[in-house]
Design an enzyme around this catalytic site. Structure first.
Site, PDB file in Angstrom:
ATOM      1  N   HIS A 157      10.323  -6.605   4.273  1.00  0.00           N
ATOM      2  CA  HIS A 157      11.351  -5.760   3.643  1.00  0.00           C
ATOM      3  C   HIS A 157      10.764  -4.743   2.676  1.00  0.00           C
ATOM      4  O   HIS A 157      11.474  -3.847   2.230  1.00  0.00           O
ATOM      5  CB  HIS A 157      12.365  -6.655   2.917  1.00  0.00           C
ATOM      6  CG  HIS A 157      13.206  -7.454   3.864  1.00  0.00           C
ATOM      7  ND1 HIS A 157      14.493  -7.128   4.181  1.00  0.00           N
ATOM      8  CD2 HIS A 157      12.918  -8.556   4.604  1.00  0.00           C
ATOM      9  CE1 HIS A 157      14.980  -7.991   5.057  1.00  0.00           C
ATOM     10  NE2 HIS A 157      14.032  -8.877   5.335  1.00  0.00           N
ATOM     11  N   ASP A 351       9.573   2.219  -2.323  1.00  0.00           N
ATOM     12  CA  ASP A 351      10.624   1.234  -2.057  1.00  0.00           C
ATOM     13  C   ASP A 351      10.655   0.979  -0.566  1.00  0.00           C
ATOM     14  O   ASP A 351      10.549   1.929   0.216  1.00  0.00           O
ATOM     15  CB  ASP A 351      11.979   1.790  -2.521  1.00  0.00           C
ATOM     16  CG  ASP A 351      12.912   0.694  -3.007  1.00  0.00           C
ATOM     17  OD1 ASP A 351      12.711  -0.462  -2.584  1.00  0.00           O
ATOM     18  OD2 ASP A 351      13.817   0.986  -3.793  1.00  0.00           O
TER      19      ASP A 351
END
Ligand code: F6P
Length: 447
Positions: A157, A351
């Protein structure tokens, strides 16, 4: 069809099993609703005698949540020190923040062995195992070593850095060998795919890597935003803004999120565009996270100081420029605030994806949508080129983008928003999990 076995460090807490709170639990919510699932992971609790305590199990709909406790040592060394003090900064390109010790690294592998030992007895031959995130890089191989022959997929992720950065990690070969035992590795972006594939190649490891960007459930989030915007809580918060425009940021308190940089961008707006003084409020919601890691504690001190300095320099007795809270606020309230905001301000230095950017778009009122100011270094950026893309190191550039956003006419706002809303609606949490699981099945059609 066999069961889906989700393995992640954290599982949804008992109160969040019908209503996920954030992060990967939001992305997976859809996948686990549609098939018989076992979701396995850490309970969120530590106990001195964790090894002797049985697993805890709760059935909610078709999902069986099975969790187990860690010891305090495992929590400190596996979760805080190695996962979040070594792998997290490495994968977010913050090599100066890495605090590596051999003992923590050993504890990381030991904790993964505990996951493997506890899980293997629960598995059936035709199960599909789907492992999630950097806490569990070596788990695939540990399951293979225990005789698991079925499909094993892994999804990362967070970002993955290029070989030139990744090779700083001692024993990187061991980590990647463990990961390569999986049949398919999913990552968020083509950049992560190229980086991870390059690292595998460097060790002669062959494994399929595919970029499958995660999404949200835009229909239900949009509905939540509409209801929330009309709720007493949100109306009350909006009343306190006394007509000022709202810029909004929501992040865990993490150095990857570019929070001091964001404050400096807002400060530059007030400095360079004085017409906005007294006319805008920047609301930053930043729940404290991983407070046991030193770099997170230092970040909080820095942020507390910056907010005070900016408010002291620009605030007036009747106007507070930055409203900043480190308390968590429920998604039921955040959704409505996103809808009411004029600007979503999302500025990570790196991110994996950033679902706040997607939720902000899903929440907007299509008659009068807000504007998204988004870092180029969010995994969401390649999917959202219509956002006002910024570099968080450039405070003046962020100020320019905020000014453009605050003064953009409704046609331009609508055009940008509707292109992004189409994308958020096309690539959802449901299509993400389906695409990953379909690819996994295509790679390994039978056992
Ligand atoms: O971004 C990675 C991630 O694991 C998210 O899925 C999750 O919401 C977040 O980090 C939470 O971190 P932690 O489990 O350390 O609180």
């Amino acid at each position: 069809m066999g069961r889906l076995i989700i393995v992640s460090n954290r599982t949804p807490a008992p109160g969040e099993r019908t209503q996920p709170a954030g992060g990967l639990t939001v992305g997976l919510y859809d996948a686990v609703q549609t098939q018989e699932t076992l979701w396995f992971g850490w309970s969120g609790h530590q106990h001195a005698d964790a090894a002797d305590r049985p697993v805890q199990s709760e059935q909610v709909g078709n999902v069986n949540y099975v969790t187990f406790d860690l010891t305090q040592r495992q929590y400190d060394r596996f979760y805080l020190n190695f996962s979040n003090g070594v792998l997290w900064p490495l994968c977010h390109y913050r090599t100066n923040l890495i605090r590596y010790t051999r003992e923590d690294c050993d504890a990381y592998y030991e904790a993964n062995e505990v996951f493997a030992d506890r899980l293997v007895g629960l598995l059936e031959p035709d199960d599909t195992v789907w492992i999630h995130d950097y806490h569990l890089f070596p788990l695939g191989k540990m399951l293979r070593d225990r005789g698991v022959t079925g499909r094993i997929g892994f999804f990362l992720h967070i970002p993955f850095p290029p070989w030139s950065v990744a090779r700083l990690l001692p024993r990187l070969d061991m980590l990647l060998t463990g990961l390569a035992a999986c049949d398919l590795i999913g990552v968020q972006t083509p950049e992560d795919e190229a980086n991870l594939s390059g690292c595998f190649r460097a060790y002669g490891l062959k494994v399929a890597v595919e970029a499958v960007p995660i999404g949200i459930d835009p229909v239900s989030f949009r509905q939540q935003a509409i209801e929330s915007a009309a709720s007493d809580e949100v109306v009350k918060i909006m009343d306190t803004l006394e007509g000022t425009r709202l810029i909004m940021g929501v992040d865990r308190l993490d150095y990857s999120k570019g929070l001091p940089e964001r404050m400096k961008g807002f400060e530059a707006l007030l400095k360079n565009y004085p017409e906005h003084r007294g006319q805008v409020t920047f609301l930053q919601v930043t729940p404290v996270s991983r407070g046991g890691v030193e770099s997170y504690r230092l970040l909080k001190e820095e942020l507390d100081g910056l907010v005070g300095t900016i408010n002291g320099a620009y605030g007036t007795p009747d106007w507070v420029p930055i409203r900043y809270t480190t308390w968590p606020i429920g998604r039921d309230i955040l959704a409505g605030l996103y809808r009411m905001a004029d600007v979503g301000f999302v500025t990570p230095l790196r991110d994996g994806m950033n679902l706040v950017a997607k939720e902000f778009i899903a929440a907007q009122d299509e008659e009068d949508p807000g504007v998204l100011v988004l870092s180029r270094f969010a995994g969401a950026a390649p999917e959202m080129p219509e956002a006002l893309l910024i570099n968080p190191l450039d405070a003046e550039g962020m100020a320019d983008a905020l000014h453009i956003g605050l003064t953009m006419d409704v046609q331009a706002r609508h055009a940008a928003w509707s292109a992004m809303y189409d994308e958020v609606s096309r690539n959802t949490a449901g299509s993400w999990s389906k695409q990953f699981l379909d690819s996994l099945e295509a790679i390994r059609p039978c056992h």
